[in-house]
Scaffold this active site. Sequence first.
Site, PDB file in Angstrom:
ATOM      1  CB  CYS A 125     -28.143  -5.843  -8.193  1.00 29.42           C
ATOM      2  SG  CYS A 125     -28.591  -5.234  -9.731  1.00 29.42           S
ATOM      3  NE  ARG A 163      -2.731  -0.168   3.061  1.00 29.40           N
ATOM      4  CZ  ARG A 163      -4.108  -0.865   2.957  1.00 29.40           C
ATOM      5  NH1 ARG A 163      -5.057  -0.226   2.344  1.00 29.40           N
ATOM      6  NH2 ARG A 163      -4.236  -1.968   3.348  1.00 29.40           N
TER       7      ARG A 163
HETATM    8  N1  LLP Z   1       3.285  -8.887   3.480  1.00 28.64           N
HETATM    9  C1  LLP Z   1       2.314  -9.722   3.984  1.00 28.64           C
HETATM   10  C2  LLP Z   1       2.697 -11.186   4.323  1.00 28.64           C
HETATM   11  C3  LLP Z   1       0.870  -9.641   3.659  1.00 28.64           C
HETATM   12  O1  LLP Z   1      -0.081 -10.461   4.033  1.00 28.64           O
HETATM   13  C4  LLP Z   1       0.647  -8.137   3.135  1.00 28.64           C
HETATM   14  C5  LLP Z   1      -0.793  -7.910   2.999  1.00 28.64           C
HETATM   15  C6  LLP Z   1       1.818  -7.350   2.826  1.00 28.64           C
HETATM   16  C7  LLP Z   1       2.966  -7.744   3.066  1.00 28.64           C
HETATM   17  C8  LLP Z   1       1.517  -6.032   2.525  1.00 28.64           C
HETATM   18  O2  LLP Z   1       0.927  -5.130   3.272  1.00 28.64           O
HETATM   19  P1  LLP Z   1       0.429  -3.591   3.073  1.00 28.64           P
HETATM   20  O3  LLP Z   1       2.040  -3.041   3.038  1.00 28.64           O
HETATM   21  O4  LLP Z   1       0.043  -3.146   1.688  1.00 28.64           O
HETATM   22  O5  LLP Z   1      -0.141  -3.090   3.927  1.00 28.64           O
HETATM   23  N2  LLP Z   1      -6.839  -5.539   0.663  1.00 28.64           N
HETATM   24  C9  LLP Z   1      -6.624  -5.066   1.867  1.00 28.64           C
HETATM   25  C10 LLP Z   1      -5.276  -5.154   2.416  1.00 28.64           C
HETATM   26  C11 LLP Z   1      -4.913  -6.715   2.520  1.00 28.64           C
HETATM   27  C12 LLP Z   1      -3.431  -6.947   2.957  1.00 28.64           C
HETATM   28  C13 LLP Z   1      -3.176  -8.298   2.853  1.00 28.64           C
HETATM   29  N3  LLP Z   1      -1.664  -8.546   3.240  1.00 28.64           N
HETATM   30  C14 LLP Z   1      -7.214  -3.323   1.777  1.00 28.64           C
HETATM   31  O6  LLP Z   1      -7.419  -3.182   0.713  1.00 28.64           O
HETATM   32  O7  LLP Z   1      -6.922  -2.886   2.942  1.00 28.64           O
END
Ligand code: LLP
Length: 429
Positions: free
Chosen positions: A359, A292
């Site tokens: 929907c 992110r």
């Molecule tokens: N490493 C692992 C093992 C993870 O499970 C994740 C995210 C990341 C790194 C990366 O995390 P980030 O830096 O992006 O926070 N769809 C959800 C977020 C799901 C995150 C899943 N794992 C949303 O839209 O907020």
Amino acid sequence: MHGFSYKNGSLFCENIDLSTLVAEHGTPLYVYSAGTILDHYTRLDAALGSTDHEVAYAVKANSNLSVLRLLASHGAGFDIVSGGELFRVIKAGGDPAHCTFAGVGKTRDEIVYALQQGIYSFNVESEEELRYLNQVAGELGMIAPAAVRVNPNVDAKTHKYISTGKSENKFGVDFGAISDLYERAAKELKNIKLRGLQMHIGSQLTSIAPFIEAVEKVIPLVTELKARHGIEFWSIGGGIGIIYQESLKSGNADWWASQPENERPLTIEQYGKELVPRLKDLGLKILLEPGRYIVGNAGVLLTKCLYEKKGSAKTFKIVDAGMNDLIRPALYEGHHEIVPLVEPSSTERIKVDVVGPICESGDFFCQDRLLPDFNPGDYIALMSAGAYGFAMASNYNSRPLPAEILVEGGNATVIRKRQTLEDLIEGEH
Ligand code: LLP
């Protein structure tokens, strides 16, 4: 900071007027700023300073080939969660030797593919998986590099669906069980090379405290594993949060400077300042798995207002993007700032729900939010949609997937064409 701002009354991405893109490519349309992606990647890399480290971009956040290629060409590694993601990384010119493979449910086919491609490490989530990995590697006459994911039982204080570091989550192995597991693995699993330790406590963390708590808790463990088993890396995961509420303003350096010190959202510089002193002398390569933070604020979803519907209780602005294009509000109550492509001339605000055509009552982008008024035919941007936006899009309601555009300075390139109706039924009989 990011590359979206109003210039002469129009919303721009870098040097491109977004109104020109919707006129040419239609909506819904994802637009990404290459400059922002690289700026975030570079700043995170710099925040880790001279500590031995590698940024392994979490592909799941945005897996478009052009985004991966951009990061690969600037030296990023990749954190993948499926054979499909590994395939994408390789197609984009990424190096499997700089890939870590996470996830609780790797299949045999995925393990074989990743072994054959020579990935850096399997980040394993259970003893059962480690034993299976050993078995498959043995059958192929190979040694599988592995790290176990420790669950440090730290509260990430984020949405419950994206919190992963507590004992009740399905992820990782209990903190107290890791040491014995490595002992057993070293003795019994001859086709495993214990290469590191991994952790990830959750996503969209907006304060530094849980990161510090987890790092401090795991340091004695990782030090012991290094001494006993010669592990070489520690992945501290991803999870760095971004600004959603005031996304547009946060593109501006002056906005950050104007925030009171003790209320300022987590910055990457603070992340580095707090964590580097704790990590730099461990003699381990530190891996980061941001998704992110790299791409979130670097993307927007553009959509057109189709209708205004005034009900007895609410005013609905019905737009041509739906929850199938951006599911975060429906799934996590995610907030995406909404701004018109034409800068509002008045400060007047009206209370509206912005909803899609799907929907389902959950198909909304905001509810009862005060927004500048806009009319059918006008275009709006859903900000901070670069991470987990297109990547989680679906064909629900048989809606073709939107197109994606990458802006680099004054150039805009279609990096994924809009699906056609024929694409929708491909492979069906
Ligand atoms: N490493 C692992 C093992 C993870 O499970 C994740 C995210 C990341 C790194 C990366 O995390 P980030 O830096 O992006 O926070 N769809 C959800 C977020 C799901 C995150 C899943 N794992 C949303 O839209 O907020």
